[in-house]
Design a protein around this motif. Structure first.
Motif, PDB file in Angstrom:
ATOM      1  N   PHE A   9      73.423  37.473  10.658  1.00  0.00           N
ATOM      2  CA  PHE A   9      73.193  36.823  11.942  1.00  0.00           C
ATOM      3  C   PHE A   9      74.229  35.730  12.145  1.00  0.00           C
ATOM      4  CE2 PHE A   9      69.070  38.567  10.800  1.00  0.00           C
ATOM      5  CZ  PHE A   9      68.677  39.160  11.994  1.00  0.00           C
ATOM      6  N   ARG A  10      74.758  35.660  13.354  1.00  0.00           N
ATOM      7  CA  ARG A  10      75.706  34.612  13.715  1.00  0.00           C
ATOM      8  C   ARG A  10      75.300  34.007  15.057  1.00  0.00           C
ATOM      9  NH1 ARG A  10      81.756  37.026  12.439  1.00  0.00           N
ATOM     10  NH2 ARG A  10      81.507  37.261  10.170  1.00  0.00           N
ATOM     11  N   GLN A  11      75.492  32.720  15.180  1.00  0.00           N
ATOM     12  CA  GLN A  11      75.198  32.014  16.424  1.00  0.00           C
ATOM     13  C   GLN A  11      76.509  31.570  17.056  1.00  0.00           C
ATOM     14  OE1 GLN A  11      72.606  28.675  15.963  1.00  0.00           O
ATOM     15  NE2 GLN A  11      72.340  28.370  18.157  1.00  0.00           N
ATOM     16  N   GLN A  13      78.559  30.661  21.122  1.00  0.00           N
ATOM     17  CA  GLN A  13      78.472  30.417  22.554  1.00  0.00           C
ATOM     18  C   GLN A  13      79.555  31.208  23.266  1.00  0.00           C
ATOM     19  OE1 GLN A  13      78.785  26.189  23.075  1.00  0.00           O
ATOM     20  NE2 GLN A  13      76.609  25.836  22.674  1.00  0.00           N
TER      21      GLN A  13
END
Length: 500
Positions: A9-11, A13
């Motif tokens: 998982f990567r966050q 914008q």
């Protein structure tokens, strides 16, 4: 290290352009005519949108409408109970004239009165002819009527139709004849024969392939195409370069004869197709007004006449939502409400952005508005964007197809954005538009006996105003203003001295 697939998982914008955001960006670069067309389409598509100025045309009060309706229904019911004159006459097995002697004459009188007033048998007042504008004829329709009379066979008329379709606005034929012959599968000789036949159509000069042939057609009709005039038409290049000695040698005529033939050419129309309708002419309307206030400051105001004003009818939305039968109708109404809210917000944001950009332009170009084009400062989109804290592309869209009314005239917003030309003495930079204006002033003021070359103009600009500009830059600006070179200007002035 072994490579193997794995999940993680990567966050992050990211900016995503939604369809509504893309539409808002597109609204910025639309002119007021294009914007009004877009709003009209939205008003037809969205039942929740209505114009703000439509509030004055509200429906009358409910009791009055009911009273009018009752009177109408009573009249209809009463009319249904009364038998017509024809049914009564049929009951007595006779004609209407025998039962009602005045009926036929009255009907005839009413019919004649309606025809006299209206012309089409309807009642009411006669139309005001001043409200109608005669449409200008189209060149294609005008020529097709003539070719149908001139040409006899259907094949020739088909060739003529293709010739008409390939005429430009000036009335010139823009394609080669062999291309038309290949497209229609016809012989080149047949196409040339049809072209020769239709070149006599009105206006004279249409179907010509260049200006020389256009003028020759008109001179031939006047019986003035003699060998000397033909040689003049064959050497129009020398005439354009104002090389009168070479032109006199090529034509074999003296200066007086050349002057007489040129006066005949001035009586001709080099663009005969321009006399016909080629499309509507739209007037330029300013989007922003700039006026000087009583305290010497500048007052900036949006032109409210070109700004579409729309409202969201939330009352209608509430009443219709309660009557929605299924989820499809509710979804449709919700989408209409969101679109209406977005449109009103986008129109308001567009107006505020235009006003903000125009205010910054006026602030930076105060010297131009007060003293004229010589004081126009070099300004870029980036300079305005940084000041108002917007992106450079947004400023570019806002200034496209927008006009601003100033004390110096009606100008496009793009006019104020010019490149900078450095000063030779290390002073302030000069606007490219101001340099063009100074070049035109120098050329207009040059004496008849002394024509300024591009090198001389560059030296004068450097000595007088410290403008460091190269000769090729002067030539580029001069050609952009459609000013001929010093050689051609010298020939023109010599011709003026000789005729003067």
């Amino acid at each position: 290290m072994a490579l193997s697939p794995r999940l993680e998982f990567r966050q992050a914008q990211s900016l995503t352009l939604t369809p509504q955001l893309m539409q808002s960006i597109r609204l910025l670069q639309l002119s007021h005519l294009e914007l009004n067309d877009f709003v009209e389409a939205e008003l037809l598509r969205n039942p929740l949108l209505e114009r703000e100025d439509g509030a004055a045309d509200e429906a009358p009060e409910l009791p009055e409408r009911l009273a009018e309706l009752s009177a109408y229904e009573d009249t209809v019911d009463h009319g249904d109970r009364i038998q017509s004159a024809d049914s009564i006459a049929d009951g007595y097995d006779t004609s209407v004239e025998n039962v009602f002697p005045d009926q036929a004459s009255a009907d005839q009188l009413n019919l004649s009165s309606r025809i006299d007033h209206q012309g089409n048998g309807d009642g009411g007042e006669a139309p005001d002819l001043d409200q109608f504008v005669a449409a200008r004829p189209r060149l294609a329709d005008h020529l097709e009527e003539q070719t149908n009379l001139i040409l006899r066979t259907q094949a020739d008329r088909l060739i003529a139709r293709h010739l008409i379709d390939n005429l430009n606005e000036a009335g010139y034929l823009g394609v080669e004849l062999d291309s038309i012959a290949e497209q229609l599968g016809a012989e080149l000789a047949d196409v040339e024969a049809v072209l020769q036949a239709v070149q006599g159509c009105d206006p004279l000069g249409v179907f010509a392939r260049d200006v020389r042939e256009c003028l020759a057609i008109q001179l031939r009709e006047k019986d003035r195409l003699d060998p000397m005039m033909q040689r003049l038409l064959d050497n129009l290049g020398l005439l354009a370069n104002h090389d009168m000695p070479a032109l006199m040698r090529a034509v074999g005529a003296d200066r007086e004869d050349i002057a007489d033939m040129l006066s005949e050419l001035r009586m001709l129309d080099p663009k005969p197709g321009r006399a016909f309708d080629v499309g509507p002419i739209e007037a330029v309307v300013p989007d922003v007004f700039v006026k000087q206030g009583p305290a010497g400051n500048w007052l900036i105001e949006l032109n409210s006449d070109v700004l579409p004003r729309v409202l969201v009818n939330r009352t209608y939305y509430a009443s219709v939502t309660r009557k929605a039968r299924d989820s499809t109708e509710k979804t449709f109404l919700t989408d209409c409400l969101q679109t209406a809210n977005w449109l009103t917000k986008s129109l308001d944001q567009r107006a505020q952005t235009i006003l903000k950009v125009a205010t910054e332009i006026v602030r930076q170009q105060d010297g131009f508005l007060v003293n004229g084009i010589a004081h126009l400062k070099p300004m870029t989109l980036k300079m305005v964007a940084e000041t108002i804290e917007m992106h450079e592309s947004t400023v570019s869209r806002v200034t496209s197809n927008k006009y601003i009314s100033t004390p110096r005239g009606l100008l496009e917003m793009k006019y104020f954005f010019t490149t900078a030309i450095q000063s030779s003495d290390g002073g302030d930079s000069h606007s490219a538009e101001a340099v063009r204006h100074r070049i035109r002033q120098l050329i207009d003021a040059e004496p008849l006996s002394d024509v300024l070359s591009d090198d001389t103009i560059a030296d004068v600009l450097k000595k007088e105003q410290g403008i460091d500009v190269a000769r090729r830059t002067v030539a580029k600006y001069r050609e952009g203003m459609n000013i001929p070179s010093s050689v051609i200007r010298r020939r023109q002035k010599k011709g003026l001295l000789a005729t003067g």
